[in-house]
Scaffold this active site. Structure first.
Site, short mmCIF file in Angstrom:
data_model
loop_
_atom_site.label_atom_id
_atom_site.label_comp_id
_atom_site.label_asym_id
_atom_site.label_seq_id
_atom_site.Cartn_x
_atom_site.Cartn_y
_atom_site.Cartn_z
N HIS A 84 0.84 -1.20 0.00
CA HIS A 84 0.00 0.00 0.00
C HIS A 84 0.88 1.26 0.00
CE1 HIS A 84 -3.46 2.57 1.24
NE2 HIS A 84 -2.52 3.23 1.88
N GLU A 85 1.84 1.29 0.92
CA GLU A 85 2.71 2.45 1.00
C GLU A 85 3.62 2.56 -0.22
OE1 GLU A 85 2.34 4.76 3.15
OE2 GLU A 85 0.88 3.68 4.36
N HIS A 139 2.00 4.75 -2.81
CA HIS A 139 2.22 6.18 -2.55
C HIS A 139 3.65 6.57 -2.94
CE1 HIS A 139 -1.60 6.54 -0.60
NE2 HIS A 139 -1.27 5.86 0.49
#
Length: 346
Positions: free
Chosen positions: A17-18, A21
């Site tokens: 998920h990170e 980003h």
């Protein structure tokens, strides 16, 4: 061993998920000050270029900390100085990467196990399905506005629309028919039932990559549907906060599932962990897209407002909203964690 595997799965999902980003931040020329796995004090960290890569004490969560993300910065590589669409892409990338991970894992799972088609093996006597003339071998195609691809979706629809009449489209010998079914309450199970009995056999895998990819996408769609359905039950009183699980409960559930599945062999345990990872990754993607302060979805709301009006929302006011959201989120997490720990001793 089970705790290590559970933490590893949880960490991989958060890290991916990170990573979404992180990669979109780099692609848009945004300075990433720190990329971390976990929360709290730093256990280990290494500086590489402009970014510090670190592992934190608490093995839950992670962060991609960008220059100018939560405060104003004059740096031309700061998040706040990039175009609104660049910022939207960075914020949306985390949840999107969770869906990508869920799709990849689903593809592996479908390749290994095939998929369960919504074909009836029989119908229950005295229930709506029998009364409407459905029979063994019929394929459920649609329930209400929901297209059905797996038998699991039939059960999920029944749970999320308990007691509701439904128009059902089914296929028999290449022809499609539509009928309306009204479920009956079953005292034994405590559920409203239409009277379907599903076929236990799974469709075998094929060498057709398109078919595999299609059913992998359906698998992700199923978990998005169940997550949204569960949220609906939460807001309508079908379930309570006590029924929810946080990191402690999730790790415990993964560990218990591993212990049970590994008794059948390591390959079976691998498939079970893959199945859970799909569930968690899709769930995290959905939850982060909810339009709530402090979540990615809440940030996207402010960015979309900015894109529409052509002017930034007052950063101080936005910061206050997100701060309030974080406090509420922390309070909810503490409550859920307390329930998770309490359940461990029940």
């Amino acid at each position: 061993m089970k705790i290590i595997i559970a933490l590893l799965i949880f960490s991989i999902i958060i890290l991916f998920h990170e990573l979404g980003h992180f990669l979109l931040a780099k692609a848009n020329g945004i300075r990433v000050n720190e990329f971390s796995l976990g929360l709290g004090p730093t256990l280990f960290g290494i500086q590489k270029g402009e970014t510090k890569y670190s592992i934190k004490l608490l093995p839950f969560g992670g962060a991609c900390m960008m220059e100018g993300e939560d405060s104003e910065s004059q740096d031309n590589k700061a998040f706040n100085n990039k175009s609104v669409w660049a910022r939207i892409s960075v914020v949306a990338a985390g949840p999107i990467f969770n869906f990508i991970m869920a799709f990849i894992f689903s593809f592996i799972l479908v390749c290994c196990t095939g998929y369960d088609l919504p074909v009836l093996s029989d119908v229950s006597e005295g229930y709506a399905a029998e009364e409407a003339g459905l029979q063994a071998g019929d394929t459920i195609v649609k329930m209400g506005n929901k297209h059905i691809h797996f038998y699991r979706e039939v059960s999920a629809y029944s749970m999320y629309h308990a007691g509701e009449p439904v128009k059902v489209t089914y296929e028999r010998d290449g022809e499609r028919y539509t009928t309306e079914l009204t479920p009956k309450y079953d005292e034994t199970t405590g559920r409203y039932l239409y009277g379907f009995i599903g076929m236990a056999a799974r469709e075998k895998t094929t060498n057709n990559v398109f078919t595999l990819a299609k059913y992998s996408a359906y698998e992700v769609e199923y978990w998005i549907y169940t997550t949204l359905g569960s949220l609906k039950l939460l807001f309508t009183g079908g379930v309570t906060v006590n029924d929810m699980s946080g990191p402690v409960g999730i790790v415990s559930a993964i560990g218990d599932s591993y212990e049970q599945s590994v008794s059948y062999g390591y390959f079976y345990a691998f498939l079970q962990m893959l199945y859970i990872s799909i569930l968690l990754s899709a769930n995290l993607g959905v939850m982060n897209l909810l339009p709530l302060p402090a979540l990615d979805g809440g940030r996207l709301v402010f960015l979309l407002v900015e894109a529409i009006r052509g002017k930034k929302v007052d950063p101080e006011k936005e910061g206050m909203v997100h701060f309030a959201g974080i406090m509420i989120l922390f309070a909810l997490m503490i409550l859920i964690m307390f329930n998770d720990i309490r359940k461990l001793f029940i």
